[in-house]
Write an enzyme that holds these catalytic residues in place. Structure first.
Site, PDB file in Angstrom:
ATOM      1  N   HIS A  16       0.848  -1.198   0.000  1.00  0.00           N
ATOM      2  CA  HIS A  16       0.000   0.000   0.000  1.00  0.00           C
ATOM      3  C   HIS A  16       0.879   1.241   0.000  1.00  0.00           C
ATOM      4  CE1 HIS A  16      -0.256   0.733   4.675  1.00  0.00           C
ATOM      5  NE2 HIS A  16       0.919   0.296   4.319  1.00  0.00           N
ATOM      6  N   CYS A  25       5.793   6.181   4.717  1.00  0.00           N
ATOM      7  CA  CYS A  25       4.686   5.331   4.249  1.00  0.00           C
ATOM      8  C   CYS A  25       3.883   5.940   3.100  1.00  0.00           C
ATOM      9  CB  CYS A  25       3.758   4.966   5.409  1.00  0.00           C
ATOM     10  SG  CYS A  25       4.565   3.875   6.593  1.00  0.00           S
ATOM     11  N   HIS A  29       4.930   0.335  -0.297  1.00  0.00           N
ATOM     12  CA  HIS A  29       5.655  -0.641   0.512  1.00  0.00           C
ATOM     13  C   HIS A  29       4.673  -1.729   0.924  1.00  0.00           C
ATOM     14  CE1 HIS A  29       3.697   2.004   3.388  1.00  0.00           C
ATOM     15  NE2 HIS A  29       3.835   1.046   4.308  1.00  0.00           N
ATOM     16  N   HIS A  31       3.453  -5.161   3.780  1.00  0.00           N
ATOM     17  CA  HIS A  31       3.462  -5.739   5.124  1.00  0.00           C
ATOM     18  C   HIS A  31       3.019  -7.193   5.067  1.00  0.00           C
ATOM     19  CE1 HIS A  31       3.920  -1.815   7.035  1.00  0.00           C
ATOM     20  NE2 HIS A  31       2.987  -1.365   6.212  1.00  0.00           N
ATOM     21  N   HIS A  75      -1.271 -10.367  -1.669  1.00  0.00           N
ATOM     22  CA  HIS A  75      -0.419 -10.001  -2.803  1.00  0.00           C
ATOM     23  C   HIS A  75      -1.073  -8.972  -3.722  1.00  0.00           C
ATOM     24  CE1 HIS A  75       1.921 -13.337  -1.281  1.00  0.00           C
ATOM     25  NE2 HIS A  75       2.951 -12.787  -1.923  1.00  0.00           N
ATOM     26  N   GLU A 136       0.003  -5.180  11.636  1.00  0.00           N
ATOM     27  CA  GLU A 136       0.729  -4.713  10.456  1.00  0.00           C
ATOM     28  C   GLU A 136       2.218  -5.060  10.541  1.00  0.00           C
ATOM     29  OE1 GLU A 136      -0.273  -0.801   8.540  1.00  0.00           O
ATOM     30  OE2 GLU A 136       1.753  -0.320   9.236  1.00  0.00           O
TER      31      GLU A 136
END
Length: 150
Positions: A16, A25, A29, A31, A75, A136
């Site tokens: 995201h 952020c 990137h 998680h 994904h 997260e």
């Protein structure tokens, strides 16, 4: 009979970017998310029923969460649909990437609200969503509780 809570845990990988954010952020990137889903209900008391003694079969809960959350978000790269990253999202989608454009900022807080609504809509009668925990990172998570969202 007593109300009983049961929890099933799931994991998925999602990328995201936070539109308008003032830190790292804002960049794309990802998680390794961990989602804990807790439902509450009374165990089935019909001794002739195949689900006797169960609040809900774990496999039934798994099917709901897998179809609504895991299969959709795993994904994938999630962007706010109003983001300037929309051209990047289109480019990724055109190249075969799984891209989700959502009507919210894709923070853990907003994702857990979205997930709660999707799961609640699919639960069988007599079973309520009690809580969600979306982890997260190893040290950061968001929680949603039904008792605080009536």
């Amino acid at each position: 009979m007593s109300n009983i809570r049961i929890t099933k845990q799931f994991s998925f990988e999602t990328g995201h970017a936070l539109y308008g954010y003032d830190g790292k952020c804002r960049n794309v990137h990802g998680h390794s998310y961990k989602l804990s889903v807790t439902v509450i209900g009374t165990p089935n008391s019909d001794s002739n029923h195949v689900k006797f003694g169960m609040v809900i079969d774990f496999s039934d809960l798994k099917k709901i969460v897998k179809e609504e959350i895991v299969d959709v978000f795993d994904h994938a790269t999630v962007f706010n649909k109003n983001t300037p990253h929309v051209e990047l999202a289109k480019e990724l989608a055109d190249r075969g990437h799984n891209v989700l454009l959502v009507a919210y900022q894709p923070t853990s807080e907003m994702m857990v609200i979205d997930f709660a609504e999707k799961i609640k809509a699919r639960l069988p009668e007599g079973i309520q969503l009690h809580a969600l925990k979306l982890q997260e990172t190893a040290t950061s998570y968001a929680e949603w509780f039904a008792s605080e969202n009536k």
